[in-house]
Design an enzyme around this catalytic site. Structure first.
Site, PDB file in Angstrom:
ATOM      1  N   CYS A 113       4.761  10.810  31.744  1.00 50.96           N
ATOM      2  CA  CYS A 113       3.553  10.020  31.498  1.00 50.96           C
ATOM      3  C   CYS A 113       3.304   9.849  29.997  1.00 50.96           C
ATOM      4  O   CYS A 113       3.455  10.782  29.212  1.00 50.96           O
ATOM      5  CB  CYS A 113       2.357  10.693  32.159  1.00 50.96           C
ATOM      6  SG  CYS A 113       0.842   9.749  31.958  1.00 50.96           S
TER       7      CYS A 113
ATOM      8  N   CYS B  89      -2.691  14.173  27.714  1.00 49.29           N
ATOM      9  CA  CYS B  89      -3.687  15.112  28.251  1.00 49.29           C
ATOM     10  C   CYS B  89      -3.170  16.556  28.079  1.00 49.29           C
ATOM     11  O   CYS B  89      -2.104  16.911  28.616  1.00 49.29           O
ATOM     12  CB  CYS B  89      -3.942  14.812  29.713  1.00 49.29           C
ATOM     13  SG  CYS B  89      -4.247  13.054  30.037  1.00 49.29           S
TER      14      CYS B  89
ATOM     15  N   CYS C 189      -1.927  18.761  31.004  1.00 52.58           N
ATOM     16  CA  CYS C 189      -1.095  18.205  32.082  1.00 52.58           C
ATOM     17  C   CYS C 189       0.399  18.433  31.888  1.00 52.58           C
ATOM     18  O   CYS C 189       0.978  18.031  30.872  1.00 52.58           O
ATOM     19  CB  CYS C 189      -1.366  16.711  32.222  1.00 52.58           C
ATOM     20  SG  CYS C 189      -0.469  16.006  33.630  1.00 52.58           S
TER      21      CYS C 189
ATOM     22  N   CYS D 250      -3.915  12.159  49.668  1.00 55.48           N
ATOM     23  CA  CYS D 250      -4.075  11.710  48.283  1.00 55.48           C
ATOM     24  C   CYS D 250      -2.705  11.584  47.639  1.00 55.48           C
ATOM     25  O   CYS D 250      -1.859  12.478  47.796  1.00 55.48           O
ATOM     26  CB  CYS D 250      -4.887  12.727  47.484  1.00 55.48           C
ATOM     27  SG  CYS D 250      -6.403  13.218  48.300  1.00 55.48           S
TER      28      CYS D 250
ATOM     29  N   CYS E 153      -6.395   8.233  49.334  1.00 56.93           N
ATOM     30  CA  CYS E 153      -6.868   8.296  47.954  1.00 56.93           C
ATOM     31  C   CYS E 153      -5.670   8.123  47.021  1.00 56.93           C
ATOM     32  O   CYS E 153      -4.589   8.643  47.307  1.00 56.93           O
ATOM     33  CB  CYS E 153      -7.562   9.635  47.696  1.00 56.93           C
ATOM     34  SG  CYS E 153      -8.234   9.761  46.020  1.00 56.93           S
TER      35      CYS E 153
ATOM     36  N   CYS F 272     -13.749   8.910  43.231  1.00 56.99           N
ATOM     37  CA  CYS F 272     -13.486  10.351  43.178  1.00 56.99           C
ATOM     38  C   CYS F 272     -13.364  10.703  41.700  1.00 56.99           C
ATOM     39  O   CYS F 272     -12.425  10.268  41.031  1.00 56.99           O
ATOM     40  CB  CYS F 272     -12.184  10.670  43.918  1.00 56.99           C
ATOM     41  SG  CYS F 272     -11.701  12.401  43.769  1.00 56.99           S
TER      42      CYS F 272
ATOM     43  N   ARG G   3     -15.212  18.926  45.640  1.00 57.80           N
ATOM     44  CA  ARG G   3     -13.873  19.430  46.006  1.00 57.80           C
ATOM     45  C   ARG G   3     -13.466  20.604  45.142  1.00 57.80           C
ATOM     46  O   ARG G   3     -13.365  20.467  43.921  1.00 57.80           O
ATOM     47  CB  ARG G   3     -12.820  18.325  45.804  1.00 57.80           C
ATOM     48  CG  ARG G   3     -13.061  17.146  46.666  1.00 57.80           C
ATOM     49  CD  ARG G   3     -12.015  16.049  46.489  1.00 57.80           C
ATOM     50  NE  ARG G   3     -12.478  14.915  47.255  1.00 57.80           N
ATOM     51  CZ  ARG G   3     -12.325  14.791  48.568  1.00 57.80           C
ATOM     52  NH1 ARG G   3     -11.641  15.693  49.247  1.00 57.80           N
ATOM     53  NH2 ARG G   3     -12.824  13.756  49.214  1.00 57.80           N
TER      54      ARG G   3
HETATM   55  N1  SAM Z   1      -2.345   9.883  35.759  1.00 56.84           N
HETATM   56  C1  SAM Z   1      -3.461   9.846  36.574  1.00 56.84           C
HETATM   57  C2  SAM Z   1      -4.757  10.153  35.858  1.00 56.84           C
HETATM   58  O1  SAM Z   1      -4.752  10.908  34.905  1.00 56.84           O
HETATM   59  O2  SAM Z   1      -5.790   9.614  36.275  1.00 56.84           O
HETATM   60  C3  SAM Z   1      -3.360  10.710  37.804  1.00 56.84           C
HETATM   61  C4  SAM Z   1      -2.825  12.118  37.823  1.00 56.84           C
HETATM   62  S1  SAM Z   1      -3.724  13.381  36.999  1.00 56.84           S
HETATM   63  C5  SAM Z   1      -2.552  14.670  37.157  1.00 56.84           C
HETATM   64  C6  SAM Z   1      -5.129  13.800  37.999  1.00 56.84           C
HETATM   65  C7  SAM Z   1      -6.048  14.895  37.510  1.00 56.84           C
HETATM   66  O3  SAM Z   1      -5.490  16.154  37.779  1.00 56.84           O
HETATM   67  C8  SAM Z   1      -6.365  14.958  36.041  1.00 56.84           C
HETATM   68  O4  SAM Z   1      -7.332  14.039  35.635  1.00 56.84           O
HETATM   69  C9  SAM Z   1      -6.870  16.377  35.871  1.00 56.84           C
HETATM   70  O5  SAM Z   1      -8.269  16.434  36.046  1.00 56.84           O
HETATM   71  C10 SAM Z   1      -6.150  17.123  36.998  1.00 56.84           C
HETATM   72  N2  SAM Z   1      -5.164  18.059  36.434  1.00 56.84           N
HETATM   73  C11 SAM Z   1      -3.955  17.746  35.913  1.00 56.84           C
HETATM   74  N3  SAM Z   1      -3.309  18.838  35.463  1.00 56.84           N
HETATM   75  C12 SAM Z   1      -4.133  19.882  35.680  1.00 56.84           C
HETATM   76  C13 SAM Z   1      -4.039  21.283  35.408  1.00 56.84           C
HETATM   77  N4  SAM Z   1      -2.977  21.806  34.799  1.00 56.84           N
HETATM   78  N5  SAM Z   1      -5.069  22.076  35.781  1.00 56.84           N
HETATM   79  C14 SAM Z   1      -6.149  21.539  36.388  1.00 56.84           C
HETATM   80  N6  SAM Z   1      -6.297  20.231  36.661  1.00 56.84           N
HETATM   81  C15 SAM Z   1      -5.315  19.402  36.306  1.00 56.84           C
HETATM   82 FE1  SF4 Z   2      -0.661  11.327  32.606  1.00 57.82          FE
HETATM   83 FE2  SF4 Z   2      -1.181  13.806  33.348  1.00 57.82          FE
HETATM   84 FE3  SF4 Z   2      -2.879  12.532  31.750  1.00 57.82          FE
HETATM   85 FE4  SF4 Z   2      -2.626  11.754  34.353  1.00 57.82          FE
HETATM   86  S1  SF4 Z   2      -3.408  13.700  33.601  1.00 57.82           S
HETATM   87  S2  SF4 Z   2      -2.713  10.462  32.533  1.00 57.82           S
HETATM   88  S3  SF4 Z   2      -0.429  12.178  34.661  1.00 57.82           S
HETATM   89  S4  SF4 Z   2      -0.741  13.112  31.243  1.00 57.82           S
END
Ligand code: SAM
Ligand code: SF4
Ligand code: DTB
Length: 329
Positions: free
Chosen positions: A66, A70, A73, A110, A142, A202, A274
């Site tokens: 990606c 973040c 992530c 989801c 979802c 959501c 959730r």
């Molecule tokens: N890329 C898309 C987005 O960011 O909207 C979808 C996937 S993203 C992995 C969905 C959510 O998962 C993130 O916004 C975050 O809140 C949660 N998430 C991701 N990695 C995480 C982690 N290591 N611990 C807790 N929550 C996490």
């Molecule tokens: Fe990409 Fe992870 Fe951020 Fe979603 S949370 S936008 S998958 S880096």
């Protein structure tokens, strides 16, 4: 079976507020735990008299690589944790997983794409087919796939999408320390597009990313300020994954998660709250406290997107021990 679209208007929804002040929310977060739980339960018992819990299964359709950064992530290409190399799933294997989730008792399915934004083309057409297929199974569908345009939101709505997940993640004040490649305002605009297309929202966040109590209150203030409230509010505890900038973050005290869930429940009485990532690190008793605090949904199945989640059998035992009944899939 009953598909729970946004819940019907009721007196609690009518009375629920969108103008909570930061001080009011902080005061709730800081209440003696027994008093906070008492208030949250009073709200929850009225809004969800059967104390029913929704089981939502999660599948990563496109994993890793990606463009966003973040900090939490594992799927960001900016981090050494990036889990690329897994092939993107096609429509039929995804529907196969959805059928299995339904057979195991899930009520919602989801699907996640590690994208900065949805782009038109074959992968988006496949996403629409997946949504349609999941809905034909009688499950809620979802999708979480980053930002989208008005016309993409419209096409997802036409395919029958129940809900779109897009989290604010943290407070506006703490956000810049977590993500630099996309603004808070862009997140809010994506959420608005989802709403305008008539898809339920959501939207939640993560605790345990070095934020203050004030930041948690501020995130909850933004969420509760949305009108109507998001139909679904995921509360995640950070899963500190090796190779991400937050790998060394101390785990949150489980009672902090209980407080966050309880406050979300009080502020957003009819939203589904959730209990999301981080359950593997929680004892059975801490999870039951979260249910008592007003969580009415869990992710169900042994993986989240890339990290682990309790086994389905363990979760069935957990709900039985708590004496709560899942929605029937
Ligand atoms: N890329 C898309 C987005 O960011 O909207 C979808 C996937 S993203 C992995 C969905 C959510 O998962 C993130 O916004 C975050 O809140 C949660 N998430 C991701 N990695 C995480 C982690 N290591 N611990 C807790 N929550 C996490
Ligand atoms: Fe990409 Fe992870 Fe951020 Fe979603 S949370 S936008 S998958 S880096
Ligand atoms: C949400 O708020 N939590 C889920 C779901 N929405 C998509 C994702 C949690 C991901 C945890 C880290 C992982 O498994 O990669």
């Amino acid at each position: 079976m009953t598909i729970s679209q946004p819940r019907p208007a009721d007196p609690i929804q009518a009375a629920s507020r969108h103008d909570w002040t930061l001080d009011e929310i902080l005061a709730l977060l800081e209440l003696p735990l027994v008093d906070l739980l008492w208030q949250a339960q009073a709200v929850h018992r009225t809004a969800n008299p059967g104390y029913r819990v929704q089981l939502a299964s999660l599948l990563s359709v496109k994993t890793g690589g990606c463009e966003e950064d973040c900090a939490y992530c594992p799927q960001s290409m900016h981090h050494s944790s990036d889990v690329s190399g897994r092939p993107e799933l096609a429509v039929e294997p995804v529907l196969e997983r959805a059928r299995a989730a339904k057979a195991a008792g899930a009520h919602r399915f989801c699907m996640g794409w590690a994208w900065r934004e949805i782009r038109d083309g074959a992968p988006f057409e496949a996403m629409l087919a997946m949504v349609q297929g999941v809905r034909e199974l009688g499950l809620e569908a979802c999708v979480t796939a980053g930002m989208l345009t008005d016309s993409q939101a419209q096409r997802l709505a036409e395919a029958g999408l129940t809900s779109y997940n897009h989290n604010l993640d943290t407070s506006p004040e703490h956000y810049d320390r977590i993500i630099s490649t996309r603004t808070y305002q862009e997140r809010l605009e994506t959420l608005q597009r989802v709403r305008q297309a008539g898809i339920s929202m959501c939207c939640g966040g993560i605790i345990g990313m070095g934020e203050s109590l004030q930041d948690r209150a501020s995130l909850l203030q933004v969420l509760a300020g949305l009108n109507p409230h998001p139909e679904s509010v995921p509360i995640n505890a950070l899963v500190a994954v090796e190779g991400t900038p937050l790998e060394a973050q101390e785990p949150v005290d489980p009672l902090e998660l209980v407080r966050m869930v309880a406050t979300a429940r009080i502020l957003m009485p009819t939203s589904r709250v959730r209990l999301s990532a981080g359950r593997e690190q929680l004892s059975r008793e801490a999870q039951i406290l979260c249910l008592l605090a007003g969580a009415d949904s869990i992710f169900y199945g042994d993986t989240l997107l890339t990290t682990g989640n309790p086994a389905a059998e363990a979760d069935r035992e957990l709900l039985a021990a708590a004496g709560v009944t899942p929605w029937q899939g």
